[in-house]
Design an enzyme around this catalytic site. Sequence first.
Site, short mmCIF file in Angstrom:
data_model
loop_
_atom_site.label_atom_id
_atom_site.label_comp_id
_atom_site.label_asym_id
_atom_site.label_seq_id
_atom_site.Cartn_x
_atom_site.Cartn_y
_atom_site.Cartn_z
N ASN A 13 0.84 -1.19 0.00
CA ASN A 13 0.00 0.00 0.00
C ASN A 13 0.89 1.26 0.00
O ASN A 13 1.60 1.54 0.96
CB ASN A 13 -0.89 -0.05 1.25
CG ASN A 13 -1.86 1.11 1.33
OD1 ASN A 13 -1.49 2.25 1.05
ND2 ASN A 13 -3.08 0.82 1.72
N LYS A 16 0.28 3.81 2.86
CA LYS A 16 0.90 3.39 4.13
C LYS A 16 2.41 3.60 4.09
O LYS A 16 3.00 4.07 5.06
CB LYS A 16 0.65 1.89 4.36
CG LYS A 16 -0.67 1.54 4.97
CD LYS A 16 -0.60 0.08 5.37
CE LYS A 16 -1.94 -0.48 5.72
NZ LYS A 16 -1.87 -1.91 6.05
N GLU A 41 -2.95 -13.66 2.03
CA GLU A 41 -4.37 -13.62 2.37
C GLU A 41 -4.55 -13.23 3.84
O GLU A 41 -3.91 -13.83 4.73
CB GLU A 41 -4.98 -15.00 2.12
CG GLU A 41 -6.35 -14.89 1.47
CD GLU A 41 -7.04 -16.23 1.45
OE1 GLU A 41 -8.24 -16.25 1.75
OE2 GLU A 41 -6.36 -17.23 1.17
N ASP A 70 -1.65 -3.75 10.24
CA ASP A 70 -3.01 -4.00 9.77
C ASP A 70 -3.86 -2.90 10.37
O ASP A 70 -3.82 -2.64 11.57
CB ASP A 70 -3.54 -5.37 10.16
CG ASP A 70 -4.74 -5.73 9.28
OD1 ASP A 70 -4.56 -5.85 8.05
OD2 ASP A 70 -5.86 -5.85 9.80
N GLY A 150 -7.15 6.08 1.00
CA GLY A 150 -8.25 5.37 1.66
C GLY A 150 -9.40 6.28 2.07
O GLY A 150 -9.93 7.05 1.27
N TYR A 151 -9.76 6.23 3.33
CA TYR A 151 -10.92 6.97 3.84
C TYR A 151 -10.55 8.39 4.30
O TYR A 151 -11.37 9.08 4.90
CB TYR A 151 -11.56 6.19 5.00
CG TYR A 151 -12.06 4.82 4.59
CD1 TYR A 151 -13.34 4.65 4.06
CD2 TYR A 151 -11.25 3.70 4.72
CE1 TYR A 151 -13.79 3.39 3.67
CE2 TYR A 151 -11.69 2.44 4.33
CZ TYR A 151 -12.96 2.30 3.81
OH TYR A 151 -13.39 1.06 3.41
N ASP A 152 -9.32 8.81 4.06
CA ASP A 152 -8.86 10.12 4.53
C ASP A 152 -9.80 11.28 4.18
O ASP A 152 -10.06 12.15 5.03
CB ASP A 152 -7.44 10.43 4.02
CG ASP A 152 -6.37 9.72 4.84
OD1 ASP A 152 -6.70 9.25 5.94
OD2 ASP A 152 -5.23 9.63 4.37
N LYS A 172 -0.91 15.12 9.31
CA LYS A 172 -1.57 13.84 9.58
C LYS A 172 -0.71 13.01 10.52
O LYS A 172 -1.20 12.37 11.45
CB LYS A 172 -1.83 13.08 8.28
CG LYS A 172 -2.42 11.69 8.49
CD LYS A 172 -2.65 10.91 7.22
CE LYS A 172 -3.03 9.47 7.53
NZ LYS A 172 -3.15 8.62 6.34
N ARG A 178 -1.37 5.44 12.88
CA ARG A 178 -0.09 4.81 12.52
C ARG A 178 1.05 5.46 13.30
O ARG A 178 1.95 4.80 13.79
CB ARG A 178 0.09 4.94 11.01
CG ARG A 178 1.11 4.00 10.42
CD ARG A 178 0.88 3.78 8.92
NE ARG A 178 -0.33 3.03 8.66
CZ ARG A 178 -1.45 3.54 8.16
NH1 ARG A 178 -1.50 4.80 7.81
NH2 ARG A 178 -2.51 2.78 7.99
P1 IMP Z 1 -4.86 -3.34 5.32
O1 IMP Z 1 -3.83 -3.23 4.23
O2 IMP Z 1 -5.60 -4.61 5.31
O3 IMP Z 1 -4.29 -2.99 6.66
O4 IMP Z 1 -5.97 -2.25 4.95
C1 IMP Z 1 -5.96 -1.00 5.47
C2 IMP Z 1 -7.11 -0.22 4.85
O5 IMP Z 1 -7.70 0.58 5.87
C3 IMP Z 1 -6.62 0.76 3.77
O6 IMP Z 1 -6.65 0.18 2.49
C4 IMP Z 1 -7.62 1.89 3.93
O7 IMP Z 1 -8.81 1.61 3.27
C5 IMP Z 1 -7.90 1.90 5.43
N1 IMP Z 1 -6.91 2.77 6.12
C6 IMP Z 1 -5.95 2.38 7.01
N2 IMP Z 1 -5.21 3.42 7.42
C7 IMP Z 1 -5.70 4.48 6.78
C8 IMP Z 1 -5.32 5.87 6.78
O8 IMP Z 1 -4.36 6.32 7.41
N3 IMP Z 1 -6.07 6.66 5.99
C9 IMP Z 1 -7.13 6.22 5.25
N4 IMP Z 1 -7.50 4.95 5.20
C10 IMP Z 1 -6.79 4.08 5.96
#
Ligand code: IMP
Length: 191
Positions: A13, A16, A41, A70, A150-152, A172, A178
């Site tokens: 990601n 991240k 997975e 995660d 993501g949802y930012d 942020k 994080r």
């Molecule tokens: P993971 O890779 O399974 O941990 O998925 C994390 C998901 O959570 C991301 O793809 C986003 O959709 C959401 N997410 C986690 N951290 C953030 C953030 O800092 N900002 C926005 N969305 C986040």
Amino acid sequence: MHKRNSLFIATRNKGKLKDFKSLLPKYHIRSLLDTDIPEIEETGTNFQENSLIKAKTISNLLNTTVIADDSGLVCEGLDGEPGVYSARYAGTNSDEDNNKLLLKKIKDKNRDAEFVACICLYFPSGDYYFFLGKVKGEIIDTPKGNNGFGYDPIFYVKEFDKTFGELTLKEKNTISHRKKAIQKLIESSLL
Ligand code: IMP
């Protein structure tokens, strides 16, 4: 040969990774993007389980110390959704689709929410440690800001009177989930 202060983060990601690089400036960050390791997975039912699955799998494959994060959004009015399904909520791998689905589901519901990050630090010896970070906010109806991922754009925080999408990376990373988890990791002196 790796640099002595090199750290492996078990993610692809890019959002991240940007956060991690800015939060751990002293380290040379490597990630799954530098390997051809296939997608892992996430079969866990909570953030801890999934961070352990990712960190352990990659540490065993590469025989190196690994950090896995995660994370996700936990919404009060949706009984914790999207939670561990945050990345794949709409099933399309699209942040925009995820945001649209969330806004549809949360209409007329309690909009209190929090971002949660669980970091697992896994050593080749098999020892592992968890670090948890959370930040509270509110889901707003109209996405705002082009920063972050993501949802930012729909996550509003009172401290700044802005969404995470409107904050600079530096802003942020003063309050993010994080950042809080990484702070605990740094303070642990385990790295
Ligand atoms: P993971 O890779 O399974 O941990 O998925 C994390 C998901 O959570 C991301 O793809 C986003 O959709 C959401 N997410 C986690 N951290 C953030 C953030 O800092 N900002 C926005 N969305 C986040």
